[in-house]
Design a protein around this motif. Structure first.
Motif, short mmCIF file in Angstrom:
data_model
loop_
_atom_site.label_atom_id
_atom_site.label_comp_id
_atom_site.label_asym_id
_atom_site.label_seq_id
_atom_site.Cartn_x
_atom_site.Cartn_y
_atom_site.Cartn_z
N LEU A 424 9.34 -16.20 11.72
CA LEU A 424 8.51 -15.27 12.48
C LEU A 424 9.14 -15.02 13.85
O LEU A 424 9.80 -15.89 14.41
N VAL A 428 4.97 -12.86 18.15
CA VAL A 428 3.66 -13.13 17.55
C VAL A 428 2.83 -14.05 18.44
O VAL A 428 1.61 -14.17 18.23
N GLU A 435 -4.68 -10.92 12.97
CA GLU A 435 -3.68 -9.86 12.85
C GLU A 435 -2.59 -10.20 11.83
O GLU A 435 -1.64 -9.43 11.68
N PHE A 436 -2.73 -11.32 11.12
CA PHE A 436 -1.69 -11.75 10.21
C PHE A 436 -2.23 -11.91 8.79
O PHE A 436 -3.42 -12.14 8.58
N GLN A 440 1.55 -15.33 6.40
CA GLN A 440 1.99 -15.46 7.78
C GLN A 440 1.20 -16.54 8.51
O GLN A 440 1.76 -17.32 9.29
N ARG A 441 -0.09 -16.61 8.24
CA ARG A 441 -0.92 -17.65 8.87
C ARG A 441 -0.49 -19.05 8.42
O ARG A 441 -0.49 -19.99 9.20
#
Length: 553
Positions: A424, A428, A435-436, A440-441
């Motif tokens: 990433l 970020v 927002e992910f 991604q989280r």
């Protein structure tokens, strides 16, 4: 001759039965500011009576949004149907009023939701919740109602239905709660059953039972089933027909054989290439240095059954012993209640063992001088719940190191470095978790654990809720971290295919005991325990051998 038949060249033509459900050019619009204009865009497919149609795709592909549109459960006016038709038995659903849709739900179309614990009312008994559904069309007397509910629960192969209907949801296992959800969905004998990821979080043995139960009920009642899933093993096990969706569009559709064994679309090929199999095994060898040692760990939970109830003891760990070596990934597998999570919590000192010893580099974990957060970190199962929604990513990644004395600038530099390791961008850090995507989280959760520079990671079902392609990326990430940083990983999972992909050794747990231990390859090739054999036999789609495809990840 019947009016619906005709003759052509002397041959009688009988038209095929109409579809139970026809999705025709459906478009569902998302609110302004969403990642795309439409949740689904001009999609079309059919669900036939007496057949199971699997809708497959990653999160955000529009699978569940379509199901909610069919049930009339879209969060209007923010999300609404802007085009197309939904025909149930030839009749339009989209033009029906809310009062008319209430009559359709349950009686004609029912839905099984993904998470039964949130779908069931915790303040009502199982029987009360099923009764609420039945009374929509059958206001039976009390004794007849209890018999009807007991019969439904017996059809779901639940133990002691007369007593179980007086139980509250929290007293049931995950598999039992899911069976109750199925009983509620089938209470009014619907013609169409929509099952939205009903087996995602279940153990393989429970999953096998639920899949067999859905197939059994579908056959007995000649139902059409719309089965939503991201698990191709489940698809291979249960589907009659497959529809593949990507970002709101149908990209491929066909029979089980054609889609699973001869996929045409690049997206389908990518998904199938990412499916873990029992033939994949971790091949690199870890170091021989023992890092974590657990010796004869025992833990018994004690509770009382109310004012006049007796003492109840539940052994969670029974003399558990193993070593985790530097650079090694051990898979901890078993059903719910086997003791996996208790063992993981005991290693983190979130649960105190009754007897036994847990050491890190020969030092007891309860030793006064041991900085446990710097030695062991946890990656949680749910990437949505494990991050504070009000805290920016940068703050989430730096608060731990700073609380342990790391200077602010060094903590922020370390956070940026860990984000780069998990793939990433440092930008970020100024954003919030919502927002992910889920993948991604989960990467952010791993980065947060790495900022403490631990020597051991405990991953508790860290990929069970992820799509297959995201799952593969996270597994590769964990392997890269292990190789580059020498971290040892205790990998808790109920998915044996995932364990086969990443783990060097397996510990198979049952009722608090390790019933089998050995290299992943040896256990999968020649399991010694009957319990291990039962787990392997229950893996969905184990007889499907995915085609050799060029990976497009």
């Amino acid at each position: 001759m019947p009016q619906d038949e005709s003759m052509k060249d002397g041959i009688r033509i009988v038209p095929s039965a109409p579809p139970l459900l026809e999705v025709r050019d459906l478009t569902v619009a998302l609110p302004d500011g969403a990642d795309r204009p439409n949740a689904v865009e001009q999609i079309s497919y059919r669900v036939e009576p007496g057949r199971i149609t699997c809708i497959v795709g990653e999160s955000g592909s529009g699978k569940s949004m379509t199901a909610n549109a069919i049930m009339g459960l879209l969060p209007r006016p923010h999300v609404r149907v802007t085009g197309g038709s939904l025909l149930f038995q030839g009749q339009e659903l989209l033009t029906r009023s809310e009062a008319e849709m209430r009559k359709v739900r349950g009686a004609d179309i029912s839905m099984i939701f993904q998470e039964p614990m949130t779908a069931l009312n915790p303040l009502m008994t199982v029987g009360q919740q099923i009764e609420e559904v039945i009374r929509k069309t059958e206001p039976l007397p009390r004794a007849a109602m209890r018999r009807r509910i007991a019969s439904l629960l017996a059809d779901m192969h639940l133990p002691d239905p007369d007593t179980l209907q007086d139980s509250y949801p929290f007293r049931l296992s995950g598999g039992q709660r899911q069976r109750v959800m199925i009983a509620m969905a089938l209470a009014l004998r619907p013609k169409l059953l929509i099952a939205d990821e009903p087996t995602t979080a279940l153990d393989v043995t429970t999953q096998k039972q639920i899949l067999a139960l859905i197939r059994e009920q579908q056959t007995q009642n000649d139902m059409g089933v719309m089965f939503i899933t991201h698990d191709f093993g489940v698809v291979a096990e249960i589907a009659d027909h497959i529809v593949v969706m990507e970002r709101g569009k149908v990209v491929e559709e066909g029979s089980v054989d054609s889609v699973l064994n001869r996929p045409r679309h690049p997206y389908t090929r990518k998904l199938i290439a990412a499916v873990p199999t029992l033939d994949d095994h971790a091949r690199t060898r870890p170091a021989e240095t023992p890092l974590l040692s657990v010796r004869d760990a025992c833990k018994t939970y004690v509770s009382r059954g109310g004012l006049f109830g007796g003492r109840r003891e539940v052994p969670a760990l029974r003399s558990v012993s193993f070593d985790l070596h530097e650079g090694e990934i051990i898979g901890l597998v078993g059903e719910s209640g086997s003791g996996k999570s208790t063992l993981a919590r005991a290693v983190m000192r979130l649960t105190q063992i009754d007897t036994g010893q847990i050491d890190i580099d020969g030092t007891p974990i309860d030793a006064p001088g041991l900085d446990l957060p710097s030695a062991i970190q946890f990656v949680f199962q749910d990437p949505y719940a494990s991050l504070n929604p009000r805290r920016r990513i940068g703050r989430a990644l730096t608060i731990g190191p700073m609380q342990h004395g790391v200077p602010r600038q060094e903590a922020w530099d370390r956070a940026r470095q860990m984000l780069e390791i998990v793939g990433l961008d440092a930008s970020v850090m100024d954003r919030f978790p919502h927002e992910f995507s889920g993948g991604q989280r989960q990467r952010i959760g791993i980065a947060r654990a790495l900022t403490m520079q631990p020597r051991i990671l405990i991953a508790d079902e860290a990929v069970s809720a992820l799509d297959v392609s995201v799952q593969k990326q996270v597994l590769r990430l964990l392997e890269d971290i292990r190789l580059n940083m020498g971290i040892a990983i205790l990998f808790v999972t109920h998915d044996l295919r995932v364990a086969a992909t990443i783990c060097h050794r397996l510990l198979v747990m049952r009722k608090g005991e390790i019933v089998e231990e050995g290299s992943t390859k040896e256990i999968f090739a020649n399991p010694r325990s009957d319990y291990t054999r039962a787990l392997l036999d229950a893996v969905p789609g184990k007889h499907w051998h995915k085609p050799q495809l060029e990976e497009m990840l």
